[in-house]
Design an enzyme around this catalytic site. Structure first.
Site, short mmCIF file in Angstrom:
data_model
loop_
_atom_site.label_atom_id
_atom_site.label_comp_id
_atom_site.label_asym_id
_atom_site.label_seq_id
_atom_site.Cartn_x
_atom_site.Cartn_y
_atom_site.Cartn_z
N LYS A 1 0.87 -1.31 -0.04
CA LYS A 1 -0.11 0.05 -0.31
C LYS A 1 0.87 1.29 -0.29
CE LYS A 1 -4.70 -0.50 1.55
NZ LYS A 1 -4.78 -1.25 0.89
N GLU B 1 -8.54 2.13 -7.82
CA GLU B 1 -9.54 2.44 -6.51
C GLU B 1 -9.08 4.01 -6.35
OE1 GLU B 1 -9.45 -1.09 -3.43
OE2 GLU B 1 -10.68 -2.16 -4.93
N GLU C 1 -5.70 2.61 -3.95
CA GLU C 1 -4.98 1.80 -3.67
C GLU C 1 -5.24 0.94 -5.96
OE1 GLU C 1 -5.60 -1.72 -1.33
OE2 GLU C 1 -7.24 -2.62 -2.82
N ASN D 1 -5.02 -2.88 -7.94
CA ASN D 1 -6.03 -4.17 -8.08
C ASN D 1 -5.45 -4.43 -9.49
OD1 ASN D 1 -6.96 -4.04 -5.63
ND2 ASN D 1 -9.06 -3.84 -6.36
N GLU E 1 -16.25 -7.51 -10.48
CA GLU E 1 -17.41 -6.83 -11.04
C GLU E 1 -16.79 -6.40 -12.76
OE1 GLU E 1 -15.20 -6.43 -8.55
OE2 GLU E 1 -14.93 -4.37 -7.77
N ARG F 1 -24.32 -10.88 -6.72
CA ARG F 1 -23.69 -11.50 -6.32
C ARG F 1 -24.99 -12.32 -5.62
NH1 ARG F 1 -17.52 -10.30 -4.56
NH2 ARG F 1 -17.33 -8.56 -6.10
N ASP G 1 -71.27 -39.73 18.55
CA ASP G 1 -71.22 -40.87 19.44
C ASP G 1 -70.74 -42.18 18.30
OD1 ASP G 1 -72.96 -43.24 21.34
OD2 ASP G 1 -70.90 -42.82 21.65
N ASP H 1 -75.55 -40.27 35.18
CA ASP H 1 -74.57 -40.64 35.98
C ASP H 1 -74.26 -42.05 35.96
OD1 ASP H 1 -74.12 -41.93 39.28
OD2 ASP H 1 -73.78 -39.80 38.71
N LYS I 1 -80.18 -45.14 28.13
CA LYS I 1 -78.48 -45.27 27.90
C LYS I 1 -78.78 -46.50 28.20
CE LYS I 1 -74.77 -42.78 28.27
NZ LYS I 1 -73.53 -42.92 27.07
N HIS J 1 -80.92 -44.99 23.24
CA HIS J 1 -79.73 -45.42 23.16
C HIS J 1 -79.12 -46.61 23.61
CE1 HIS J 1 -75.55 -43.95 21.84
NE2 HIS J 1 -75.54 -44.40 23.49
N HIS K 1 -75.79 -49.69 21.38
CA HIS K 1 -74.89 -49.64 20.83
C HIS K 1 -75.03 -51.50 20.17
CE1 HIS K 1 -71.73 -46.63 21.63
NE2 HIS K 1 -72.94 -46.35 23.07
N THR L 1 -68.58 -44.85 31.19
CA THR L 1 -67.34 -43.13 31.60
C THR L 1 -67.88 -42.57 32.75
OG1 THR L 1 -67.18 -43.32 29.64
CG2 THR L 1 -65.97 -42.12 31.06
#
Lengths: 265, 1148
Positions: free
Chosen positions: B119, B278, B292, B294, B300, B348, B545, B651, B714, B743, B745, B878
């Site tokens: 430099k 530069e 400087e 180059n 570029e 770039r 259900d 219940d 039920k 009801h 199943h 349940t």
């Protein structure tokens, strides 16, 4: 062969002030490790033996570049019998690690105030650039084996004329402010520290993990470790009790016994 | 100079390709060098010949190996070497080595390289050429005091710069005198570290500079021209990011002066070949200063080529061969004829992630599509679909240069170009570049070198928190990791096409239904109306259900809503849709990540005319434990408010007092209170006297007195045989005055007969499920039922086409839930022994399987019946059924009998649910629990015999609201509060899901559970008028940190998310240990990574032969055979990590 007077002086100091029983010095040799390995064929040799060369022409573990073997580098191999300290084979990989710590301790005394660290598994870094490489090898022809610990330290082989890319990654003591540093002085402090470290390893193997934390260049940094099989990235958490590198990844904590590590930040 | 016939490019990637292109055009053969790490790089394949340089593990060093480069050149007969940029391009040693080897170096002479490399020397040359140099020291500062004196002379601010420096390091700005000392010492240290020299010099600091550089071309005969200037002010941390030619808004006089100065400097050294001078241009003072030179081609250079039309690389090669500038091949003999046309910009494109501190990403470019069109020039490195971006080199993919008439045209063209790129698999810096291109300061062409570093909004890449991104994150994670615990093989078979919805005429008004009737009459009169109906009224349980029984309650609101409009318009004859409560409240949040209240309100919007019915577990509300009274009351109030018309209250032990609070709450809300008797035992069986006809009649009367509007039978276990149903309904019809709702199943497969029988004797309402969701543990087939009674005197009123069309929809929907189908166990007569409710039958089997007891299932069923007797023959539904089931498993798993349980001397730890039941926390069965059992199981624990809700502290609703204020991003409402009280953890997890992924309930079911298939597209409305069309493209390769990037197209725009791949597990060390005493075992004497395995199973080995090698901490150890023998097993492979003592191999 007649030795230069300063070398004779150095050898006498080494044989009387350190754990080394015998020193072999060469102005030039292919590789100190190769030579040390070949000594294992002999049955009646006094250990520990130090192989010390001014220049190596075929040094292994140079990471491929010439500055290691340039004039001014300190290159040597230490041939030891691990049985002397009661070290079992499973602890031998840790010998590389404690060698790094020993060298880091020693170099700190020669460049006070500068940043000296160890980079897992076997490099020593000075101000973030590599200043020392270590290569530990077991002697294949003996069982139980002896260990050859090969060391290369950039002492007076200055990097100021090296290409910029190399100056980014490596350095020498003389470039970091060490004035009038003689290879033998560094060798003496390294061997002294090494003896302390190996004794500590034998006595309290668990202390290595903590000691390493203080010197670790990678800890808390993002790192990437590469092996032939895969790559892992994450935050380094030091080493575990076996000496494996710990990396915290998104998958959790992983441990690594081998691989090339790069620091990412 | 001799002509070059074969040109070797001592470089890689983009510039190597660039040079080869021009060389080819000049008719030369081209030679590339590549390292092991670069063996797949594109530049290797663009040259005519390519040779590997260096060894693996030297990715950079190899390209710096001058002797190797010269050797390769000589060996292949290359007579010219172009160094590219970086690497050895400014190294006099390479230039000299070429001279020594008789190879033409395409660049300046070694002497010029040496002169311009330092430099300080360069500054001297500039001064000699009478070119302004930034005020400063001419020699390194000897002492700090000297430096300070000079700084004062120049005037602060000043810049401290490393003499041998570059790359932005070793520079410090000193603004005032008192800062000088510290910063000077810092700069010296850094310079020493980075460049091996403490030499610092002082320079005037320019606060707002532009970086202007001039392209020179000189031949070997003393001729020199310039190709005008470039503006490289857009820098980030002193690295160039964007380059422009020519410099926008530069006074022509100044341009001329700068270019003339460049020429002067070039002439001062006798510059040869291509180079760049530069300058720093002080925008405040309009002064320019030399920085400087180059002495090489620059990255570029392309923008200069674009605006001048001159091929600089080609010119370099021709100059090196000795041609003069005025040679027709070069045609640069006359400076006056060199002109610029328009503006050019270069960016770039790299794999640096601007959202992650510009960390370079790497991996495989799975997809690469570049931009193009008018005025676009691409200089690519390895940028193609499938390219590997590796970590050893810089991350540049491609240089994009665009041309435009005006600077603004070029900027908009660049932005267009950047947006056109489609790069998948790796991150890119394109979003950052776009921000730069569109920033007003940049577009105005008035930027200094401080632009990027001082414009924080360019870096504003906070992760997008918008809903679209959250949804994409959910999708990405589901695609990569799949839904947890979903059978992936079954998931793959799920169809992706939407289920067919029968068409509906939305112009027609919605016909009136039962809800309209309820609003008209109120609950009591409505019940009278039901009694008066001749037809058999039907409740469709498909929405609750049916899927609770068959698909683990997994139906999503999305699928319920698609068909809702059809129900409203085509099935107004239905009594009700059973669509809420039971397990749906918990499951919708826990597994489906959707809000149960939202399900209710959205359904209500589509179906305003049919009653909505829910199952309420009396004091358990929709939970599994007894709640304080105020919780039950609040819940019922809110459920009614949100849209529930019919509350079926039961219940689990048929304990009426435990139903009072709930029933009162329902009545108060104005909804219909349907109190249920749970059917257990067999009224036809004289050996089951506990649950005889009288029991049920008394219970029914009690419930009627307590305020029930309707009585439900039920039959949760499907035990009510056809004859029993007839007897029960017939008797009840005589004893109570409210409608009866049955009801059941269909586990036994004959329950349709029970409904038909009961209908004959006056049953008012029956539960059934749409055909594809009927049968087995679900309700009987609604479609078949409707047909069966169509021509009887009690038809249902439902239209065949309507229900069949709906059935086809459900059939397709059920396919989406394939992985959730449960094992259908055959029902034999033992159903009437164990009396397991339909829902529990398969759940308990799953529980048994999980405990490894699946093969003892018949035993478990028998034990279930035994436990029931042990507990005093109780109603099992349940949550009481869960206690019985847990106890049965407990006893079978531990090999216990009833006698063992009652054996005082045995210490047994009973399941929690059993302690709850026997301790009275669920209430009291008829007749209480057997006293000895209670004593034995509870020991000294407290036992409750009164109504559990009585003793519970009322829940503090406002305290919960306060707590929620901290968790929720919005003000908590009453629904949040009650939900949190019932299910605190599930609610919080659900809120976390919403926070992270936003509302995913609008995703189609296969996408929600299993993720999209590649190329699959769907749309979701995240807000009114905001539709997202999401197409899944591909998943990237895994990153080393265990993450993957998933690529989508969102409304046509590329988007990606990065997620953790949970399947990427690190190699766990083999955990089979060697037996130290076993001579056949070969164990690891130390930990490490297996590097190589030297033998195969079956190999004969001799003592001392190498078997494998391990590496640990760079120490490689060979493991050798300790004896002769044959290897039988090899358990390790290279790359595996092992611990000390792990079994590596074994001898036969």
């Amino acid at each position: 062969m007649s030795l230069p007077p300063d070398i004779i002086d150095a050898i006498l100091r080494l044989e009387s002030q350190t754990l080394v029983r015998q020193v072999e010095w060469f102005p030039e040799i292919g590789s100190t490790n190769d030579y040390a390995l070949s000594l294992a064929d002999q049955s009646d040799i006094e250990l520990p033996r130090l192989i010390w060369a001014d220049r190596q022409t075929a040094g292994r573990g140079r990471s491929g570049h010439a500055w290691w073997s340039a004039a001014g580098a300190l290159t040597f191999s230490l041939l030891v019998d691990p049985q002397r300290w009661g070290l079992r084979p499973e602890q031998w990989p840790k010998v590389s690690l404690i060698t790094g710590i020993a060298i880091a301790e020693a170099l700190s005394r020669h460049v006070p105030g500068q940043s000296v660290r160890v980079k897992w598994p076997n490099d020593v870094y000075l101000n973030d650039r590599k200043v020392c490489g270590i290569l530990t090898e077991p002697t294949p022809q003996r069982n139980p084996a002896w260990l050859v610990i090969g060391v290369g330290i950039n002492v007076n082989n200055s990097f100021t004329t090296a290409p910029p890319e190399l100056r980014q990654t490596a350095t020498a003591l003389c470039d970091e402010g060490a004035r009038d540093c003689q290879g033998v002085d560094v060798l003496l402090s390294v061997l002294s520290q090494w003896e302390q470290q190996i004794q500590q390893l034998a006595a309290t193997p668990d202390s290595l993990q903590t000691t390493w934390q203080n010197w670790c260049w990678l800890r808390e940094h993002r790192v990437r470790i590469t092996t032939a099989a895969d790559v892992t990235e994450g935050h380094c958490q030091g080493i575990d009790d076996a000496g494996a590198l710990l990396i915290e990844t998104a998958r959790g904590l992983t441990r690594h016994y081998a691989g090339t590590v790069r620091r990412l930040d | 100079m001799p002509a070059i016939t074969k040109l070797l490019v001592a470089n890689r990637s983009e510039i190597a390709i660039r040079v080869c292109r021009s060389a080819h055009e000049l008719g030369m053969r081209t030679v590339a060098i590549y390292t092991h790490e670069d063996r797949y790089a594109l530049h290797r394949f663009k040259a005519d010949e390519a040779y590997m340089i260096g060894k693996p593990g030297e990715p950079i060093r190899a390209y710096l190996d001058i002797p190797a480069i010269i050797r390769i050149a000589k060996d292949c007969g290359a007579d010219g070497i172009h160094p590219g940029y970086g690497f050895l391009s400014e190294n006099p040693a390479l230039a000299q080595a070429c001279v020594d080897a008789g190879i033409t170096f395409v660049g300046p002479s070694p002497k010029i390289l040496e002169q311009l490399g330092d430099k300080i020397t360069a500054r001297e040359i500039a001064k000699e050429a009478k070119v302004p140099v930034l005020g400063g020291s001419t020699a390194p500062i000897a002492t700090e005091a000297d430096g300070l004196a000079l700084a004062n002379k120049l005037g602060f601010p000043i810049m401290l710069k490393a003499a041998k420096g570059g790359g932005g390091r070793g520079m410090r700005v000193v603004k005032t005198e008192d800062e000088f000392s510290d910063l000077f010492q810092q700069a010296q240290r850094e310079s020493l570290n980075a460049f091996g020299s403490p030499d610092i010099f002082v320079e005037k600091f320019v606060p707002r500079p532009r970086h202007i550089e001039v392209q020179l071309l000189g031949d070997l005969h003393g001729n020199l021209v310039h190709l005008f200037e470039r503006d490289c002010s857009v820098q980030r941390r002193h690295q160039k990011v964007v380059e422009i030619a020519p410099a926008p808004n530069l006074d022509p006089k100044i341009r001329q002066a700068i270019c003339d100065s460049a020429i002067k400097i070039g002439k001062q050294v006798g510059y040869q070949n291509a180079g760049t001078v530069e300058f720093l241009f002080d925008t405040d003072t309009q002064q320019f200063y030399f920085i400087e030179v180059n002495p090489r081609i620059q990255v570029e250079h392309t923008v200069t080529e674009e605006v001048t039309g001159i091929d600089i690389v080609k010119t370099q090669i021709l100059i090196a061969q000795g041609l003069t500038l005025d040679d027709p091949e070069i045609n640069l003999g006359n400076q006056a004829e060199i002109k610029t046309n328009g503006f050019a910009i270069q960016c770039r494109v790299t794999t640096e992630d601007p959202a992650n501190n510009f960390m370079p990403d790497y991996g495989r470019v799975s997809h690469y599509r570049s931009a193009g069109g008018m005025g676009v020039r691409l200089d690519g490195g390895s940028a193609f679909s499938g390219a590997i971006v590796n970590p050893f080199y810089d991350s540049m993919l491609v240089k994009v240069s665009v041309r435009g008439r005006r600077f603004t045209d070029a900027a908009t063209r660049m932005e267009r170009c950047l947006q056109e790129f489609r790069i998948r698999g790796v991150k890119t810096n394109i979003p950052f570049l776009v921000k730069v291109m569109t920033h007003p300061l940049f577009v105005a062409g008035n930027v200094t070198t401080r632009f990027i570093d001082e414009t924080p909004e360019l870096f504003h890449f906070a992760p997008r928190k918008d809903r679209a991104t959250k949804v994409l994150t959910y999708l990405g994670e589901t695609i990569v990791n799949g839904a947890s615990s979903v059978d992936k093989a079954l998931a793959k078979k799920v169809p992706r096409t939407p289920a067919p919805v029968p068409s509906v005429d939305f112009k027609q008004p919605i016909p009136p239904g039962t809800r309209d009737k309820l609003k008209e009459l109120g609950p009591k009169k409505f019940a009278d109306w039901v009694l008066a109906q001749k037809s058999l009224l039907i409740t469709d349980t498909t929405f609750r259900d049916a899927h609770q029984s068959l698909l683990a309650t997994r139906f999503r609101t999305y699928d319920l809503l698609q068909i809702a409009d059809v129900y409203a318009r085509q099935c107004p004859q239905l009594f009700s849709l059973e669509m809420w409560g039971g397990a749906t409240f918990d499951t919708s949040m826990r597994f489906l990540k959707e809000c149960p209240w939202e399900r209710l309100s959205q359904m209500r919007e589509h179906v305003p005319n049919i009653l909505f019915q829910m199952l309420l577990r009396a004091s358990n509300a929709v939970g599994y434990t007894n709640y304080p009274d105020n919780v039950v009351q609040e819940f019922v109030k809110l459920a009614a408010k949100a849209g529930i018309d019919v509350f079926r209250v039961f219940d689990s032990l048929n304990w009426a007092p435990n139903m009072q609070v709930a029933m009162d709450a329902v009545n108060e809300s104005g909804a219909i209170c349907e109190a249920a008797i749970c059917y257990s035992g067999d009224i036809l069986n004289p050996n089951r006297p506990k649950y005889n006809l009288k029991y049920y009649v008394e219970l029914a009367k009690q419930l009627e007195k307590m305020g029930a509007h309707i009585l439900a039978i039920k039959d949760m276990a499907g035990l009510c045989k056809p004859a029993a149903a007839k007897l029960l309904v017939q008797t009840l019809k005589q004893e109570i005055g409210i409608p009866i709702h049955f009801h059941t199943h269909d586990t036994a497969g004959i329950q349709a007969a029970s409904i038909l029988n009961a209908s004959e004797v006056g049953l008012d309402i029956a539960d059934a499920a749409m055909a594809p969701m009927s049968g087995g543990t679900s309700q009987p087939n609604l479609n078949a039922l409707a047909e069966a009674v169509r021509f009887s005197d009690r038809p249902t009123g439902l239209e065949t086409e309507a229900v069949d069309g709906i059935a086809r929809y459900w059939e397709a929907v059920r396919e989406f839930y394939k992985p959730f189908e449960t094992v259908m166990l055959p029902a034999t007569a033992d159903l009437y022994q164990h009396e397991m409710p339909g829902g529990q039958y398969t759940n308990l089997y799953q529980q048994a399987k999980a405990l490894g007891l699946a093969d003892r299932w018949p035993e478990i069923c028998r034990m279930y019946a035994d436990v029931n007797q042990l507990f005093g023959d109780i109603v099992k539904v349940t949550p009481s059924s869960k206690s019985v089931g847990d106890m049965a498993l407990f006893m079978v798993a531990n090999g216990l009998t009833a006698a063992d349980i009652l054996d005082e001397s045995r210490e047994l730890a009973f399941p929690e649910s059993v302690l709850d039941l026997i301790g009275g926390k669920m209430g009291q069965p008829s007749g209480g629990f057997p006293a000895n059992v209670v004593a034995r199981i509870m020991r000294d624990r407290p036992v409750v015999t009164s109504r559990p809700g009585e003793g519970l502290e009322p829940a503090d609703l406002s305290a919960t609201a306060n707590k929620l204020r901290e968790i929720l991003p919005r003000e908590p409402n009453e629904y949040d509060v009650i939900t949190h009280i019932l299910y605190p953890k599930v609610f919080e997890d659900f809120q976390n899901h919403l926070k992270k992924y936003s509302d995913t309930s609008g995703l189609p079911t296969p996408v929600f559970f299993y993720g999209q298939e590649p190329g699959e597209e769907f749309s979701i409305d995240i807000e009114a008028g905001k539709r997202l069309i999401v197409k899944f493209l591909t998943v990237g390769d895994p990153h080393p940190d265990g993450k993957r990037t998933v690529f989508f197209e969102l409304n046509g725009q590329p988007r990606d998310v990065t997620v953790v791949d949970k399947s990427l597990e690190p190699d766990a060390p083999t955990n089979v240990k060697a037996d130290a005493g076993n001579p056949l075992h070969i164990g690891a004497s130390m930990p490490g990574m297996v590097v190589s395995v030297a033998v195969q199973p079956g190999a004969k080995v001799t003592k001392g032969q190498k078997l494998l090698s391990l590496e640990a901490m760079k120490m490689e150890t060979n493991i050798a055979a300790e004896r002769d023998g044959r290897i039988s097993e090899v358990l390790v492979r290279p790359g595996m990590q092992v611990a000390t003592g792990d079994l590596l191999m074994s001898f036969a």
